[in-house]
Design a protein around this motif. Sequence first.
Motif, PDB file in Angstrom:
ATOM      1  N   GLU A  38       2.378  -9.520   1.308  1.00  0.00           N
ATOM      2  CA  GLU A  38       3.217  -9.834   2.467  1.00  0.00           C
ATOM      3  C   GLU A  38       4.202  -8.712   2.772  1.00  0.00           C
ATOM      4  OE1 GLU A  38       5.753 -10.860  -1.024  1.00  0.00           O
ATOM      5  OE2 GLU A  38       3.628 -10.817  -0.542  1.00  0.00           O
ATOM      6  N   GLU A  39       4.796  -8.758   3.958  1.00  0.00           N
ATOM      7  CA  GLU A  39       5.853  -7.812   4.310  1.00  0.00           C
ATOM      8  C   GLU A  39       6.971  -7.915   3.275  1.00  0.00           C
ATOM      9  OE1 GLU A  39       6.024  -5.597   6.653  1.00  0.00           O
ATOM     10  OE2 GLU A  39       4.352  -6.118   7.978  1.00  0.00           O
ATOM     11  N   GLY A  40       7.505  -6.755   2.864  1.00  0.00           N
ATOM     12  CA  GLY A  40       8.552  -6.736   1.842  1.00  0.00           C
ATOM     13  C   GLY A  40       8.028  -6.435   0.464  1.00  0.00           C
ATOM     14  N   SER A  41       6.673  -6.442   0.299  1.00  0.00           N
ATOM     15  CA  SER A  41       6.076  -6.122  -0.994  1.00  0.00           C
ATOM     16  C   SER A  41       6.103  -4.615  -1.222  1.00  0.00           C
ATOM     17  CB  SER A  41       4.633  -6.627  -1.029  1.00  0.00           C
ATOM     18  OG  SER A  41       3.885  -5.985  -2.045  1.00  0.00           O
ATOM     19  N   SER A  42       6.426  -4.208  -2.451  1.00  0.00           N
ATOM     20  CA  SER A  42       6.485  -2.776  -2.750  1.00  0.00           C
ATOM     21  C   SER A  42       5.108  -2.138  -2.730  1.00  0.00           C
ATOM     22  CB  SER A  42       7.156  -2.551  -4.112  1.00  0.00           C
ATOM     23  OG  SER A  42       6.433  -3.191  -5.145  1.00  0.00           O
ATOM     24  N   THR A  43       4.055  -2.854  -3.190  1.00  0.00           N
ATOM     25  CA  THR A  43       2.712  -2.256  -3.196  1.00  0.00           C
ATOM     26  C   THR A  43       2.198  -2.062  -1.765  1.00  0.00           C
ATOM     27  OG1 THR A  43       1.779  -4.478  -3.491  1.00  0.00           O
ATOM     28  CG2 THR A  43       2.082  -3.138  -5.455  1.00  0.00           C
ATOM     29  N   ARG A  44       2.525  -2.979  -0.879  1.00  0.00           N
ATOM     30  CA  ARG A  44       2.158  -2.801   0.533  1.00  0.00           C
ATOM     31  C   ARG A  44       2.845  -1.563   1.098  1.00  0.00           C
ATOM     32  NH1 ARG A  44       1.279  -7.178   4.943  1.00  0.00           N
ATOM     33  NH2 ARG A  44       1.445  -6.021   6.893  1.00  0.00           N
ATOM     34  N   MET A  65       0.692 -11.289  -6.049  1.00  0.00           N
ATOM     35  CA  MET A  65      -0.289 -10.381  -6.635  1.00  0.00           C
ATOM     36  C   MET A  65      -1.385 -11.137  -7.374  1.00  0.00           C
ATOM     37  SD  MET A  65      -1.545  -7.443  -7.056  1.00  0.00           S
ATOM     38  CE  MET A  65      -0.288  -6.419  -6.286  1.00  0.00           C
ATOM     39  N   ASN A  66      -1.054 -12.182  -8.076  1.00  0.00           N
ATOM     40  CA  ASN A  66      -2.065 -12.935  -8.804  1.00  0.00           C
ATOM     41  C   ASN A  66      -3.105 -13.504  -7.845  1.00  0.00           C
ATOM     42  OD1 ASN A  66      -3.035 -14.197 -11.346  1.00  0.00           O
ATOM     43  ND2 ASN A  66      -2.499 -16.095 -10.307  1.00  0.00           N
ATOM     44  N   GLU A  67      -2.637 -14.043  -6.718  1.00  0.00           N
ATOM     45  CA  GLU A  67      -3.559 -14.569  -5.724  1.00  0.00           C
ATOM     46  C   GLU A  67      -4.441 -13.460  -5.148  1.00  0.00           C
ATOM     47  OE1 GLU A  67      -0.343 -15.050  -6.007  1.00  0.00           O
ATOM     48  OE2 GLU A  67       0.358 -16.882  -5.033  1.00  0.00           O
ATOM     49  N   ALA A  68      -3.847 -12.277  -4.946  1.00  0.00           N
ATOM     50  CA  ALA A  68      -4.599 -11.158  -4.372  1.00  0.00           C
ATOM     51  C   ALA A  68      -5.705 -10.692  -5.314  1.00  0.00           C
ATOM     52  CB  ALA A  68      -3.651 -10.004  -4.051  1.00  0.00           C
ATOM     53  N   VAL A  69      -5.388 -10.563  -6.604  1.00  0.00           N
ATOM     54  CA  VAL A  69      -6.399 -10.129  -7.581  1.00  0.00           C
ATOM     55  C   VAL A  69      -7.521 -11.156  -7.661  1.00  0.00           C
ATOM     56  CG1 VAL A  69      -6.831  -9.459  -9.972  1.00  0.00           C
ATOM     57  CG2 VAL A  69      -4.651  -8.879  -8.901  1.00  0.00           C
ATOM     58  N   ARG A  70      -7.168 -12.421  -7.644  1.00  0.00           N
ATOM     59  CA  ARG A  70      -8.191 -13.463  -7.757  1.00  0.00           C
ATOM     60  C   ARG A  70      -9.066 -13.534  -6.504  1.00  0.00           C
ATOM     61  NH1 ARG A  70      -7.720 -16.136 -12.307  1.00  0.00           N
ATOM     62  NH2 ARG A  70      -5.728 -16.070 -13.433  1.00  0.00           N
ATOM     63  N   ALA A  71      -8.504 -13.158  -5.367  1.00  0.00           N
ATOM     64  CA  ALA A  71      -9.324 -13.110  -4.160  1.00  0.00           C
ATOM     65  C   ALA A  71     -10.383 -12.020  -4.278  1.00  0.00           C
ATOM     66  CB  ALA A  71      -8.436 -12.872  -2.938  1.00  0.00           C
ATOM     67  N   GLY A 115     -14.822 -12.119  -4.733  1.00  0.00           N
ATOM     68  CA  GLY A 115     -15.891 -11.413  -4.035  1.00  0.00           C
ATOM     69  C   GLY A 115     -15.541 -10.770  -2.719  1.00  0.00           C
ATOM     70  N   TYR A 116     -14.225 -10.701  -2.381  1.00  0.00           N
ATOM     71  CA  TYR A 116     -13.903 -10.129  -1.073  1.00  0.00           C
ATOM     72  C   TYR A 116     -12.795  -9.097  -1.168  1.00  0.00           C
ATOM     73  CZ  TYR A 116     -12.379  -9.561   3.733  1.00  0.00           C
ATOM     74  OH  TYR A 116     -12.050  -9.008   4.939  1.00  0.00           O
ATOM     75  N   GLY A 117     -12.988  -7.976  -0.448  1.00  0.00           N
ATOM     76  CA  GLY A 117     -11.905  -7.051  -0.178  1.00  0.00           C
ATOM     77  C   GLY A 117     -11.586  -6.042  -1.263  1.00  0.00           C
ATOM     78  N   THR A 118     -10.681  -5.147  -0.894  1.00  0.00           N
ATOM     79  CA  THR A 118     -10.178  -4.092  -1.770  1.00  0.00           C
ATOM     80  C   THR A 118      -8.687  -4.313  -1.970  1.00  0.00           C
ATOM     81  OG1 THR A 118     -11.814  -2.504  -0.967  1.00  0.00           O
ATOM     82  CG2 THR A 118      -9.836  -1.601  -1.997  1.00  0.00           C
ATOM     83  N   LEU A 119      -8.219  -4.011  -3.165  1.00  0.00           N
ATOM     84  CA  LEU A 119      -6.800  -4.212  -3.476  1.00  0.00           C
ATOM     85  C   LEU A 119      -6.223  -2.944  -4.073  1.00  0.00           C
ATOM     86  CD1 LEU A 119      -4.394  -6.225  -3.706  1.00  0.00           C
ATOM     87  CD2 LEU A 119      -5.228  -6.756  -6.008  1.00  0.00           C
ATOM     88  N   PHE A 120      -5.033  -2.587  -3.645  1.00  0.00           N
ATOM     89  CA  PHE A 120      -4.265  -1.475  -4.203  1.00  0.00           C
ATOM     90  C   PHE A 120      -3.197  -2.106  -5.081  1.00  0.00           C
ATOM     91  CE2 PHE A 120      -0.873   1.881  -3.504  1.00  0.00           C
ATOM     92  CZ  PHE A 120      -1.534   2.900  -4.167  1.00  0.00           C
ATOM     93  N   ALA A 121      -3.269  -1.836  -6.390  1.00  0.00           N
ATOM     94  CA  ALA A 121      -2.394  -2.553  -7.314  1.00  0.00           C
ATOM     95  C   ALA A 121      -2.002  -1.672  -8.492  1.00  0.00           C
ATOM     96  CB  ALA A 121      -3.080  -3.818  -7.828  1.00  0.00           C
ATOM     97  N   SER A 122      -0.925  -2.055  -9.139  1.00  0.00           N
ATOM     98  CA  SER A 122      -0.489  -1.379 -10.347  1.00  0.00           C
ATOM     99  C   SER A 122      -1.492  -1.652 -11.466  1.00  0.00           C
ATOM    100  CB  SER A 122       0.898  -1.908 -10.738  1.00  0.00           C
ATOM    101  OG  SER A 122       1.574  -1.019 -11.586  1.00  0.00           O
ATOM    102  N   ALA A 123      -1.766  -0.627 -12.277  1.00  0.00           N
ATOM    103  CA  ALA A 123      -2.813  -0.734 -13.301  1.00  0.00           C
ATOM    104  C   ALA A 123      -2.580  -1.906 -14.250  1.00  0.00           C
ATOM    105  CB  ALA A 123      -2.888   0.576 -14.094  1.00  0.00           C
ATOM    106  N   THR A 124      -1.337  -2.115 -14.652  1.00  0.00           N
ATOM    107  CA  THR A 124      -1.037  -3.186 -15.594  1.00  0.00           C
ATOM    108  C   THR A 124      -1.396  -4.550 -15.022  1.00  0.00           C
ATOM    109  OG1 THR A 124       0.715  -1.880 -16.614  1.00  0.00           O
ATOM    110  CG2 THR A 124       0.817  -4.251 -16.935  1.00  0.00           C
ATOM    111  N   GLU A 125      -1.287  -4.701 -13.710  1.00  0.00           N
ATOM    112  CA  GLU A 125      -1.561  -5.985 -13.071  1.00  0.00           C
ATOM    113  C   GLU A 125      -3.047  -6.325 -13.059  1.00  0.00           C
ATOM    114  OE1 GLU A 125       2.101  -6.074  -9.836  1.00  0.00           O
ATOM    115  OE2 GLU A 125       0.270  -4.979  -9.346  1.00  0.00           O
ATOM    116  N   VAL A 126      -3.914  -5.319 -13.102  1.00  0.00           N
ATOM    117  CA  VAL A 126      -5.354  -5.576 -12.952  1.00  0.00           C
ATOM    118  C   VAL A 126      -6.162  -5.197 -14.187  1.00  0.00           C
ATOM    119  CG1 VAL A 126      -5.255  -5.327 -10.440  1.00  0.00           C
ATOM    120  CG2 VAL A 126      -5.693  -3.308 -11.847  1.00  0.00           C
ATOM    121  N   ARG A 127      -5.529  -4.582 -15.182  1.00  0.00           N
ATOM    122  CA  ARG A 127      -6.277  -4.064 -16.336  1.00  0.00           C
ATOM    123  C   ARG A 127      -7.078  -5.156 -17.041  1.00  0.00           C
ATOM    124  NH1 ARG A 127      -2.430  -1.559 -18.406  1.00  0.00           N
ATOM    125  NH2 ARG A 127      -2.933   0.548 -17.741  1.00  0.00           N
TER     126      ARG A 127
END
Length: 307
Positions: free
Chosen positions: A200-206, A230-236, A240-252
């Motif tokens: 969402e707007e205000g997110s640092s990764t965005r 972020m948890n919802e984004a990774v699970r999305a 099976g859909y989309g690309t995510l730009f995320a901090s390594a620790t969040e997705v490792r």
Amino acid sequence: MKPLRINPHGLQLLDAVARTGSVTKAAELLRISQPAVTMQLRKLEQEVGLTLLASRGRGILLTEAGQFVALQARRLVALEDELSLLIHEYREGRTGSLRLAATYLPANFLLPAWMSGFKRAAENVKLILHTSNADRALDMLLTYEAELAFVGGRLEAGKGLVRKALAEDPMWFVVPPGHRLADRETTLGEMLQEPFIMREEGSSTRSMLISLCRSRHVDMPRIGLELGGMNEAVRAVAAGYGTLFASATEVREFIARGEVARVRVQVPGPPITNPLAVYWRDGDPLSVQAERFLAWIFAHPVSGIED
């Protein structure tokens, strides 16, 4: 009935007389002169409208009224002793509360270990954590809803805030495991052709992804989904859909389990990292609880972040 106005000092003196059985001993205990004790006790009698002391040879004794008032005075003195102890413990940072605000990464990967360790050393300090995006976490500082904020993202202090760095975590692109770019290398331009799951707007990764596109003069990503966590984004992505730009620790961990896959994107220049920092209000003295918590976290770095 009009309430009595009683000098607490007189009650303390009466309690000392009752405990020692003597005005002289009470004066010695309190390190004041005997005439001063006698004068204050006579004044107390006037305040309560009762005779508290009676002569007994060369000494004195408490009347029945004196014994009653002395019992109440003992309760007051005990309460003052307890209050003094509580204030001392609060000033030492052993009691009280500390409100924290944090973005997803520090809230989930840094603060649980820090808070647990700190609680073992300061059991009676209440720690309250609110998890939000970067903008909201910093706003909570400015509105006095939190005293410390742990935030990821390349944010300057500004806004009357002090910033102290904690760590740097790499930023990765991830896709579903069966994606054509899964576990491959590609260019930033090609990566940005994919539909993105955006915070969402205000997110640092965005904000970091938008800044990356602007600094490399490439088109902004196409937003396929916008999610508030972020948890919802990774699970999305795992679904099976989309690309995510995320901090390594969040997705490792998701990558290790094969639920999402990393894409190694060739980006000119230095590695893209997610700076993690703690913020507090500039010019406002930190509470002892906050100072002790900061000392604790810098003395106990948490493993798992790519520093």
